[in-house]
Design a protein around this motif. Structure first.
Motif, short mmCIF file in Angstrom:
data_model
loop_
_atom_site.label_atom_id
_atom_site.label_comp_id
_atom_site.label_asym_id
_atom_site.label_seq_id
_atom_site.Cartn_x
_atom_site.Cartn_y
_atom_site.Cartn_z
N GLY A 163 0.81 -1.20 0.00
CA GLY A 163 0.00 0.00 0.00
C GLY A 163 0.85 1.25 0.00
N PHE A 164 0.15 2.39 0.16
CA PHE A 164 0.76 3.71 0.01
C PHE A 164 0.52 4.54 1.26
N THR A 165 1.40 5.52 1.48
CA THR A 165 1.25 6.42 2.61
C THR A 165 1.91 7.75 2.27
N VAL A 166 1.81 8.70 3.19
CA VAL A 166 2.37 10.05 3.01
C VAL A 166 3.69 10.14 3.77
N ALA A 167 4.69 10.76 3.15
CA ALA A 167 5.99 10.94 3.80
C ALA A 167 6.45 12.38 3.67
N ASN A 168 7.30 12.79 4.60
CA ASN A 168 8.04 14.04 4.50
C ASN A 168 9.52 13.69 4.56
N ASP A 169 10.20 13.84 3.44
CA ASP A 169 11.64 13.56 3.36
C ASP A 169 12.39 14.80 3.84
N VAL A 170 12.36 15.01 5.15
CA VAL A 170 13.02 16.18 5.75
C VAL A 170 14.52 16.11 5.43
N SER A 171 15.09 17.25 5.04
CA SER A 171 16.45 17.24 4.50
C SER A 171 17.27 18.42 5.04
N ALA A 172 18.48 18.12 5.51
CA ALA A 172 19.42 19.16 5.92
C ALA A 172 20.28 19.50 4.70
N ARG A 173 19.94 20.60 4.02
CA ARG A 173 20.56 20.89 2.73
C ARG A 173 22.05 21.18 2.84
N ASP A 174 22.49 21.77 3.97
CA ASP A 174 23.92 22.04 4.09
C ASP A 174 24.71 20.75 4.08
N TRP A 175 24.21 19.72 4.77
CA TRP A 175 24.90 18.43 4.77
C TRP A 175 24.69 17.68 3.47
N GLN A 176 23.56 17.87 2.82
CA GLN A 176 23.29 17.18 1.56
C GLN A 176 24.09 17.77 0.40
N MET A 177 24.21 19.09 0.36
CA MET A 177 24.73 19.75 -0.84
C MET A 177 26.12 20.35 -0.69
N LYS A 178 26.59 20.53 0.56
CA LYS A 178 27.84 21.25 0.75
C LYS A 178 28.89 20.47 1.53
N ARG A 179 28.46 19.53 2.37
CA ARG A 179 29.37 18.86 3.28
C ARG A 179 29.37 17.35 3.03
N ASN A 180 30.28 16.64 3.73
CA ASN A 180 30.34 15.17 3.63
C ASN A 180 30.52 14.72 2.18
N GLY A 181 31.33 15.48 1.42
CA GLY A 181 31.58 15.11 0.03
C GLY A 181 30.35 15.16 -0.84
N LYS A 182 29.32 15.89 -0.40
CA LYS A 182 28.04 16.01 -1.10
C LYS A 182 27.32 14.67 -1.23
N GLN A 183 27.71 13.70 -0.41
CA GLN A 183 26.91 12.49 -0.28
C GLN A 183 25.62 12.84 0.46
N TRP A 184 24.49 12.29 0.05
CA TRP A 184 23.21 12.74 0.58
C TRP A 184 22.86 12.14 1.94
N LEU A 185 23.42 11.01 2.29
CA LEU A 185 22.91 10.23 3.42
C LEU A 185 22.80 11.04 4.71
N LEU A 186 23.87 11.68 5.16
CA LEU A 186 23.83 12.35 6.45
C LEU A 186 22.80 13.46 6.48
N GLY A 187 22.64 14.16 5.38
CA GLY A 187 21.67 15.25 5.33
C GLY A 187 20.23 14.78 5.35
N LYS A 188 20.04 13.48 5.11
CA LYS A 188 18.69 12.93 5.00
C LYS A 188 18.26 12.11 6.21
N THR A 189 19.17 11.81 7.11
CA THR A 189 18.87 10.74 8.06
C THR A 189 18.99 11.12 9.52
N PHE A 190 18.98 12.44 9.83
CA PHE A 190 18.89 12.83 11.24
C PHE A 190 17.62 12.23 11.85
#
Length: 321
Positions: A191-218
């Protein structure tokens, strides 16, 4: 702080006559239900699985109806058709009903093995960034510990100053599979549900080699809910209104018909690499309107309230603290 439940009357659009329905969608027991995980007030240590009598209505407690039923959604899905058929019987019985005011809704799935996410998967979101349409799915992930309930708080981490919203259509795997053919893929979806993929853009786009994981998984960066709406309840998952509001102002407003790689394609693609199991959660991407691409950029702050809405599925509301 947990916000009070309220009646969500959103997007009650009439489906046009003759609208095409994906014939491959029917899977598992063919049951039309809204499955939830919840706690009874005063029994905070105990997770229960239930079936809503209607969106925002009272809930049938499956464990009370049949003591042999499991206590979590993942365990229910692992039972396959047997578990969903019991849920159907419980709903039809009208017994073991718990009033909505007496429960706390949890995420419909807790403790999944995988939370699979898809980037750049809305055509209008790609246009927003002047980015090319991907030729294959862009896959990343969140840790399951990021999942939180449909009305729980989003916790602003002190490590980030650029926390952003992303309303997303999510789906949950209902049976085990590897190398799944696209034409069979939707029979693996519970089935289906609603999600909010809350994202820390500084960690996603500028830090950690621009790998997305840390910015997405707090912690708390994946609100889910309010219910797992079985596939037969949803007329067409790829033609649903999808919106996000921050403090009552609409910031995202689109339709899931903008999704590039649809549910079946994602199941087939990801199952080439990993075995999918019941309870695995997929987040299918976000439409335009995120804070990072506004001019100037806008990010969440303490006290903000984020509401994510998807037609036929419902709404989640999370306060930022």
């Amino acid at each position: 702080m947990r916000l009070p439940l309220r009646s969500f009357c959103i997007f009650r659009s009439v489906i046009a006559q003759g609208q095409a329905v994906d014939v491959q969608r029917r899977g598992l027991s063919g049951a039309a239900m809204r499955l939830v995980q919840f706690r009874r007030r005063g029994e905070e240590a105990s997770i229960r699985v239930g079936v809503e009598q209607g969106e925002g209505h009272s809930v049938v407690d499956l464990k009370a109806f049949d003591p042999l039923m499991p206590s979590t959604m993942r365990e229910l899905l692992e039972l396959g058709d047997k578990g969903l058929e019991c849920a159907q019987r419980a709903l039809a019985s009208g017994k073991c009903v718990v009033d909505r005011a007496d429960i706390q809704l949890l995420s419909p799935v807790t403790g999944p093995e995988k939370v699979v996410c898809v980037g750049m998967n809305y055509r209008d979101h790609c246009l927003e960034q002047n980015a090319p349409i991907p030729k294959e799915p862009i896959i990343f992930n969140k840790f399951p510990s990021a999942i939180t309930g449909p009305y729980d708080d989003i916790i602003l981490p002190s490590e980030s100053q650029e926390v952003d919203w992303e309303v997303e259509l999510a789906f949950v795997i209902g049976r085990r599979g590897k190398h799944i053919k696209e034409e069979d893929a939707l029979s693996y979806v519970a089935g289906f549900t609603v999600a909010n993929d809350v994202s820390a853009r500084d960690w996603q786009m500028k830090r950690n080699g621009k790998q997305w994981l840390l910015g997405k998984t707090f912690d708390s960066f994946c609100p889910l809910g309010p219910a797992l709406v079985t596939t037969d309840t949803v007329t067409d998952p790829h033609n649903l209104s999808i919106r996000c509001l921050v403090n009552g102002d609409t910031v995202q407003d689109s339709n899931t018909d903008q999704i590039i790689f649809k549910t079946a394609a994602l199941v087939a693609w990801v199952s080439k690499f990993v075995t999918l199991i019941p309870g695995d959660v997929f987040l299918t991407g976000t439409p335009p309107g995120v804070g990072a691409f506004r001019k100037p950029p806008i990010f969440l702050k303490k006290g903000d309230v984020v509401e994510c809405q998807i037609e036929q599925l419902g709404s989640i509301i999370n306060k930022v603290v």
